[in-house]
Write a protein that holds these residues in place. Structure first.
Motif, PDB file in Angstrom:
ATOM      1  N   ILE A  88       0.852  -1.196   0.000  1.00 31.72           N
ATOM      2  CA  ILE A  88       0.000   0.000   0.000  1.00 31.72           C
ATOM      3  C   ILE A  88       0.880   1.235   0.000  1.00 31.72           C
ATOM      4  CG2 ILE A  88      -1.934  -1.114   1.182  1.00 31.72           C
ATOM      5  CD1 ILE A  88      -0.112   1.450   3.200  1.00 31.72           C
ATOM      6  N   VAL A  89       0.344   2.300  -0.566  1.00 34.22           N
ATOM      7  CA  VAL A  89       0.887   3.640  -0.341  1.00 34.22           C
ATOM      8  C   VAL A  89      -0.281   4.465   0.186  1.00 34.22           C
ATOM      9  CG1 VAL A  89       1.888   5.706  -1.346  1.00 34.22           C
ATOM     10  CG2 VAL A  89       2.666   3.459  -2.106  1.00 34.22           C
ATOM     11  N   ALA A  90      -0.158   4.945   1.412  1.00 34.89           N
ATOM     12  CA  ALA A  90      -1.205   5.730   2.046  1.00 34.89           C
ATOM     13  C   ALA A  90      -0.956   7.202   1.743  1.00 34.89           C
ATOM     14  CB  ALA A  90      -1.207   5.491   3.545  1.00 34.89           C
ATOM     15  N   LEU A  91      -1.986   7.879   1.220  1.00 33.38           N
ATOM     16  CA  LEU A  91      -1.853   9.242   0.732  1.00 33.38           C
ATOM     17  C   LEU A  91      -2.912  10.126   1.389  1.00 33.38           C
ATOM     18  CD1 LEU A  91      -1.569   8.130  -2.982  1.00 33.38           C
ATOM     19  CD2 LEU A  91       0.314   9.073  -1.620  1.00 33.38           C
ATOM     20  N   GLY A  92      -2.532  10.755   2.483  1.00 34.51           N
ATOM     21  CA  GLY A  92      -3.419  11.682   3.176  1.00 34.51           C
ATOM     22  C   GLY A  92      -2.693  12.985   3.404  1.00 34.51           C
ATOM     23  N   THR A  93      -2.774  13.513   4.617  1.00 33.66           N
ATOM     24  CA  THR A  93      -1.980  14.683   4.966  1.00 33.66           C
ATOM     25  C   THR A  93      -0.502  14.383   4.783  1.00 33.66           C
ATOM     26  OG1 THR A  93      -3.641  15.428   6.547  1.00 33.66           O
ATOM     27  CG2 THR A  93      -1.412  16.290   6.817  1.00 33.66           C
TER      28      THR A  93
ATOM     29  N   ALA B  72       4.113  13.105  -2.307  1.00 33.56           N
ATOM     30  CA  ALA B  72       2.804  12.831  -2.924  1.00 33.56           C
ATOM     31  C   ALA B  72       1.638  12.996  -1.951  1.00 33.56           C
ATOM     32  CB  ALA B  72       2.769  11.435  -3.549  1.00 33.56           C
ATOM     33  N   SER B  73       1.891  13.523  -0.783  1.00 33.47           N
ATOM     34  CA  SER B  73       0.823  13.723   0.205  1.00 33.47           C
ATOM     35  C   SER B  73       0.143  15.072  -0.011  1.00 33.47           C
ATOM     36  CB  SER B  73       1.411  13.677   1.609  1.00 33.47           C
ATOM     37  OG  SER B  73       2.206  14.834   1.857  1.00 33.47           O
ATOM     38  N   GLY B  74      -0.930  15.297   0.774  1.00 31.18           N
ATOM     39  CA  GLY B  74      -1.602  16.577   0.702  1.00 31.18           C
ATOM     40  C   GLY B  74      -0.715  17.720   1.136  1.00 31.18           C
ATOM     41  N   ALA B  75       0.045  17.525   2.226  1.00 34.63           N
ATOM     42  CA  ALA B  75       0.936  18.587   2.693  1.00 34.63           C
ATOM     43  C   ALA B  75       2.041  18.856   1.680  1.00 34.63           C
ATOM     44  CB  ALA B  75       1.532  18.208   4.046  1.00 34.63           C
ATOM     45  N   TRP B  76       2.551  17.812   1.070  1.00 32.76           N
ATOM     46  CA  TRP B  76       3.597  17.939   0.046  1.00 32.76           C
ATOM     47  C   TRP B  76       3.079  18.748  -1.133  1.00 32.76           C
ATOM     48  CZ3 TRP B  76       4.050  16.423  -5.046  1.00 32.76           C
ATOM     49  CH2 TRP B  76       5.344  16.277  -5.579  1.00 32.76           C
ATOM     50  N   LEU B  77       1.871  18.434  -1.605  1.00 31.89           N
ATOM     51  CA  LEU B  77       1.286  19.165  -2.733  1.00 31.89           C
ATOM     52  C   LEU B  77       1.054  20.628  -2.368  1.00 31.89           C
ATOM     53  CD1 LEU B  77      -1.373  16.644  -4.096  1.00 31.89           C
ATOM     54  CD2 LEU B  77       0.602  17.518  -5.364  1.00 31.89           C
ATOM     55  N   GLY B  78       0.472  20.853  -1.176  1.00 32.48           N
ATOM     56  CA  GLY B  78       0.153  22.212  -0.788  1.00 32.48           C
ATOM     57  C   GLY B  78       1.370  23.090  -0.599  1.00 32.48           C
ATOM     58  N   LEU B  79       2.413  22.544   0.017  1.00 30.71           N
ATOM     59  CA  LEU B  79       3.640  23.311   0.225  1.00 30.71           C
ATOM     60  C   LEU B  79       4.221  23.760  -1.103  1.00 30.71           C
ATOM     61  CD1 LEU B  79       5.973  24.306   2.054  1.00 30.71           C
ATOM     62  CD2 LEU B  79       6.997  22.030   1.800  1.00 30.71           C
TER      63      LEU B  79
ATOM     64  N   LEU C 280       3.803  -7.687  -6.196  1.00 30.09           N
ATOM     65  CA  LEU C 280       2.753  -7.554  -5.198  1.00 30.09           C
ATOM     66  C   LEU C 280       1.649  -6.615  -5.689  1.00 30.09           C
ATOM     67  CD1 LEU C 280       4.775  -7.141  -1.877  1.00 30.09           C
ATOM     68  CD2 LEU C 280       3.489  -9.162  -2.613  1.00 30.09           C
ATOM     69  N   PRO C 281       0.384  -6.927  -5.392  1.00 27.67           N
ATOM     70  CA  PRO C 281      -0.681  -5.970  -5.709  1.00 27.67           C
ATOM     71  C   PRO C 281      -0.503  -4.701  -4.896  1.00 27.67           C
ATOM     72  CG  PRO C 281      -1.523  -7.735  -4.313  1.00 27.67           C
ATOM     73  CD  PRO C 281      -0.129  -8.138  -4.730  1.00 27.67           C
ATOM     74  N   LEU C 282      -0.771  -3.571  -5.517  1.00 32.03           N
ATOM     75  CA  LEU C 282      -0.589  -2.263  -4.885  1.00 32.03           C
ATOM     76  C   LEU C 282      -1.940  -1.580  -4.736  1.00 32.03           C
ATOM     77  CD1 LEU C 282       1.018   0.250  -3.918  1.00 32.03           C
ATOM     78  CD2 LEU C 282       1.246   0.890  -6.333  1.00 32.03           C
ATOM     79  N   ALA C 283      -2.291  -1.237  -3.500  1.00 33.45           N
ATOM     80  CA  ALA C 283      -3.511  -0.474  -3.229  1.00 33.45           C
ATOM     81  C   ALA C 283      -3.118   0.914  -2.759  1.00 33.45           C
ATOM     82  CB  ALA C 283      -4.357  -1.174  -2.173  1.00 33.45           C
ATOM     83  N   LEU C 284      -3.685   1.922  -3.382  1.00 36.19           N
ATOM     84  CA  LEU C 284      -3.501   3.295  -2.915  1.00 36.19           C
ATOM     85  C   LEU C 284      -4.631   3.609  -1.945  1.00 36.19           C
ATOM     86  CD1 LEU C 284      -2.501   5.181  -6.187  1.00 36.19           C
ATOM     87  CD2 LEU C 284      -1.078   3.896  -4.585  1.00 36.19           C
ATOM     88  N   CYS C 285      -4.281   4.136  -0.788  1.00 35.69           N
ATOM     89  CA  CYS C 285      -5.254   4.376   0.278  1.00 35.69           C
ATOM     90  C   CYS C 285      -5.192   5.836   0.711  1.00 35.69           C
ATOM     91  CB  CYS C 285      -4.967   3.468   1.471  1.00 35.69           C
ATOM     92  SG  CYS C 285      -4.872   1.703   1.059  1.00 35.69           S
ATOM     93  N   GLY C 286      -6.248   6.293   1.358  1.00 38.51           N
ATOM     94  CA  GLY C 286      -6.275   7.661   1.845  1.00 38.51           C
ATOM     95  C   GLY C 286      -7.058   8.581   0.928  1.00 38.51           C
ATOM     96  N   GLY C 287      -7.253   9.797   1.389  1.00 39.45           N
ATOM     97  CA  GLY C 287      -8.111  10.726   0.688  1.00 39.45           C
ATOM     98  C   GLY C 287      -7.654  11.115  -0.708  1.00 39.45           C
TER      99      GLY C 287
END
Length: 303
Positions: A118-123, A150-157, A250-257
């Motif tokens: 998984i790659v979790a992508l939130g704040t 690739a997170s929200g904070a990374w994008l916003g900054l 491995l199967p990859l699931a992207l998680c988070g908002g």
């Protein structure tokens, strides 16, 4: 006590909120409340978790004492050893306790306990993998501002630079820069309309405030500056996956908002491994709690 009569509890806790699922006698409830990330302190974490547990027990009609509760938790900050040790030392007497990072419970939930990544992508962002031989691999999770690609904070900054350039004349103001400044003004409850007010906003902004700019980036995804950021986010997700599984099997699931938006930005060469998450982090924690209960009761039977 038979496994189907035990009180089994899974917890997913972070800096903004907590979800708890409890299962007893074939019935299951989910409740939610305030934060329990370990960065906020062990006392705060246990206060939130135990209050939610009481709420869940009442909903289930479970009169069992805490000593008969099997609990597994996925908490933000659990990888920090001193926080982890302090949390476990402060735990009430339970039948069983397992503490993992929220990334690992997200992994378990997304793949139903089976090997996967998984790659979790939130704040923030983090990657986690479980291989068929039981090996676990983690990447990222270094935190804002140096990590969390690739997170929200990374994008916003990074998007804030476009607003900077527009306000001091390095580029012409446009809909994207104006939308960024409007969001900043809303977040600060004060106008951000010039270099001085933007400087003041930036000096006090944390990862949560920067993450709130991410929807503006997505809304203006056709803008050249936003396109660059979203493309880089997709490349960073691919790089994280390749570190998690060099064989790319491995199967990859992207998680988070941000997962639904950024899935389309992942390079097409990884299209064959992308899957939808099959469950949530709190469901993963509940699964681990069930395994803990079964394991402990099996040991008691052998004794």
């Amino acid at each position: 006590m038979a496994a189907d009569k035990a009180l089994v509890v899974g917890v997913d806790g972070g800096g903004s909120g907590t979800r708890l699922m409890a299962q007893w006698q074939g019935h299951c409830v989910e409740v939610s409340g305030g934060p329990s990330g370990l960065a906020l302190g062990v006392t705060q974490a246990w206060h939130t978790i135990l209050a939610l547990l009481d709420e869940a027990r009442q909903a289930l009609g479970a009169t069992l004492p805490l000593e008969q509760c099997h609990m597994a938790l996925g908490l933000a900050g659990a990888n920090q050893r001193s926080w982890r040790d302090a949390f476990c030392q402060a735990a009430p007497a339970l039948a069983g306790l397992r503490l993992e990072s929220d990334a690992f419970t997200t992994l378990v939930g997304a793949h139903q306990g089976q090997p996967g990544a998984i790659v979790a992508l939130g704040t923030g962002s983090v990657g986690e993998a479980l291989h068929g031989d039981g090996r676990r691999v983690s990447v990222g999770g270094y935190g804002f501002p140096s990590g969390d690609e690739a997170s929200g904070a990374w994008l916003g900054l990074r998007a804030s630079r476009h607003a900077q350039h527009a306000l001091d004349g390095r580029v012409a103001p446009d809909d994207f820069s104006r939308a960024l400044c409007e969001m900043m003004s809303t977040l600060a409850n004060a106008p951000v309309t010039c270099a001085a007010t933007l400087t003041h906003w930036l000096s006090s902004a944390d990862q949560t405030r920067f993450a709130a700019l991410a929807p503006v980036v997505i809304e203006h995804g056709d803008h050249p500056a936003a396109q660059v950021l979203l493309h880089q986010a997709g490349e960073d997700i691919a790089l994280m996956y390749q570190a998690l599984d060099q064989g790319e099997q491995l199967p990859l699931a992207l998680c988070g908002g941000l997962a639904p938006t950024l899935a389309s930005r992942v390079p097409q060469t990884l299209g064959h491994v992308l899957v939808h998450p099959r469950g949530s982090s709190v469901e993963g924690a509940l699964r681990l709690a069930g395994e803990l209960c079964t394991s402990l009761q099996g040991r008691q039977t052998l004794q």
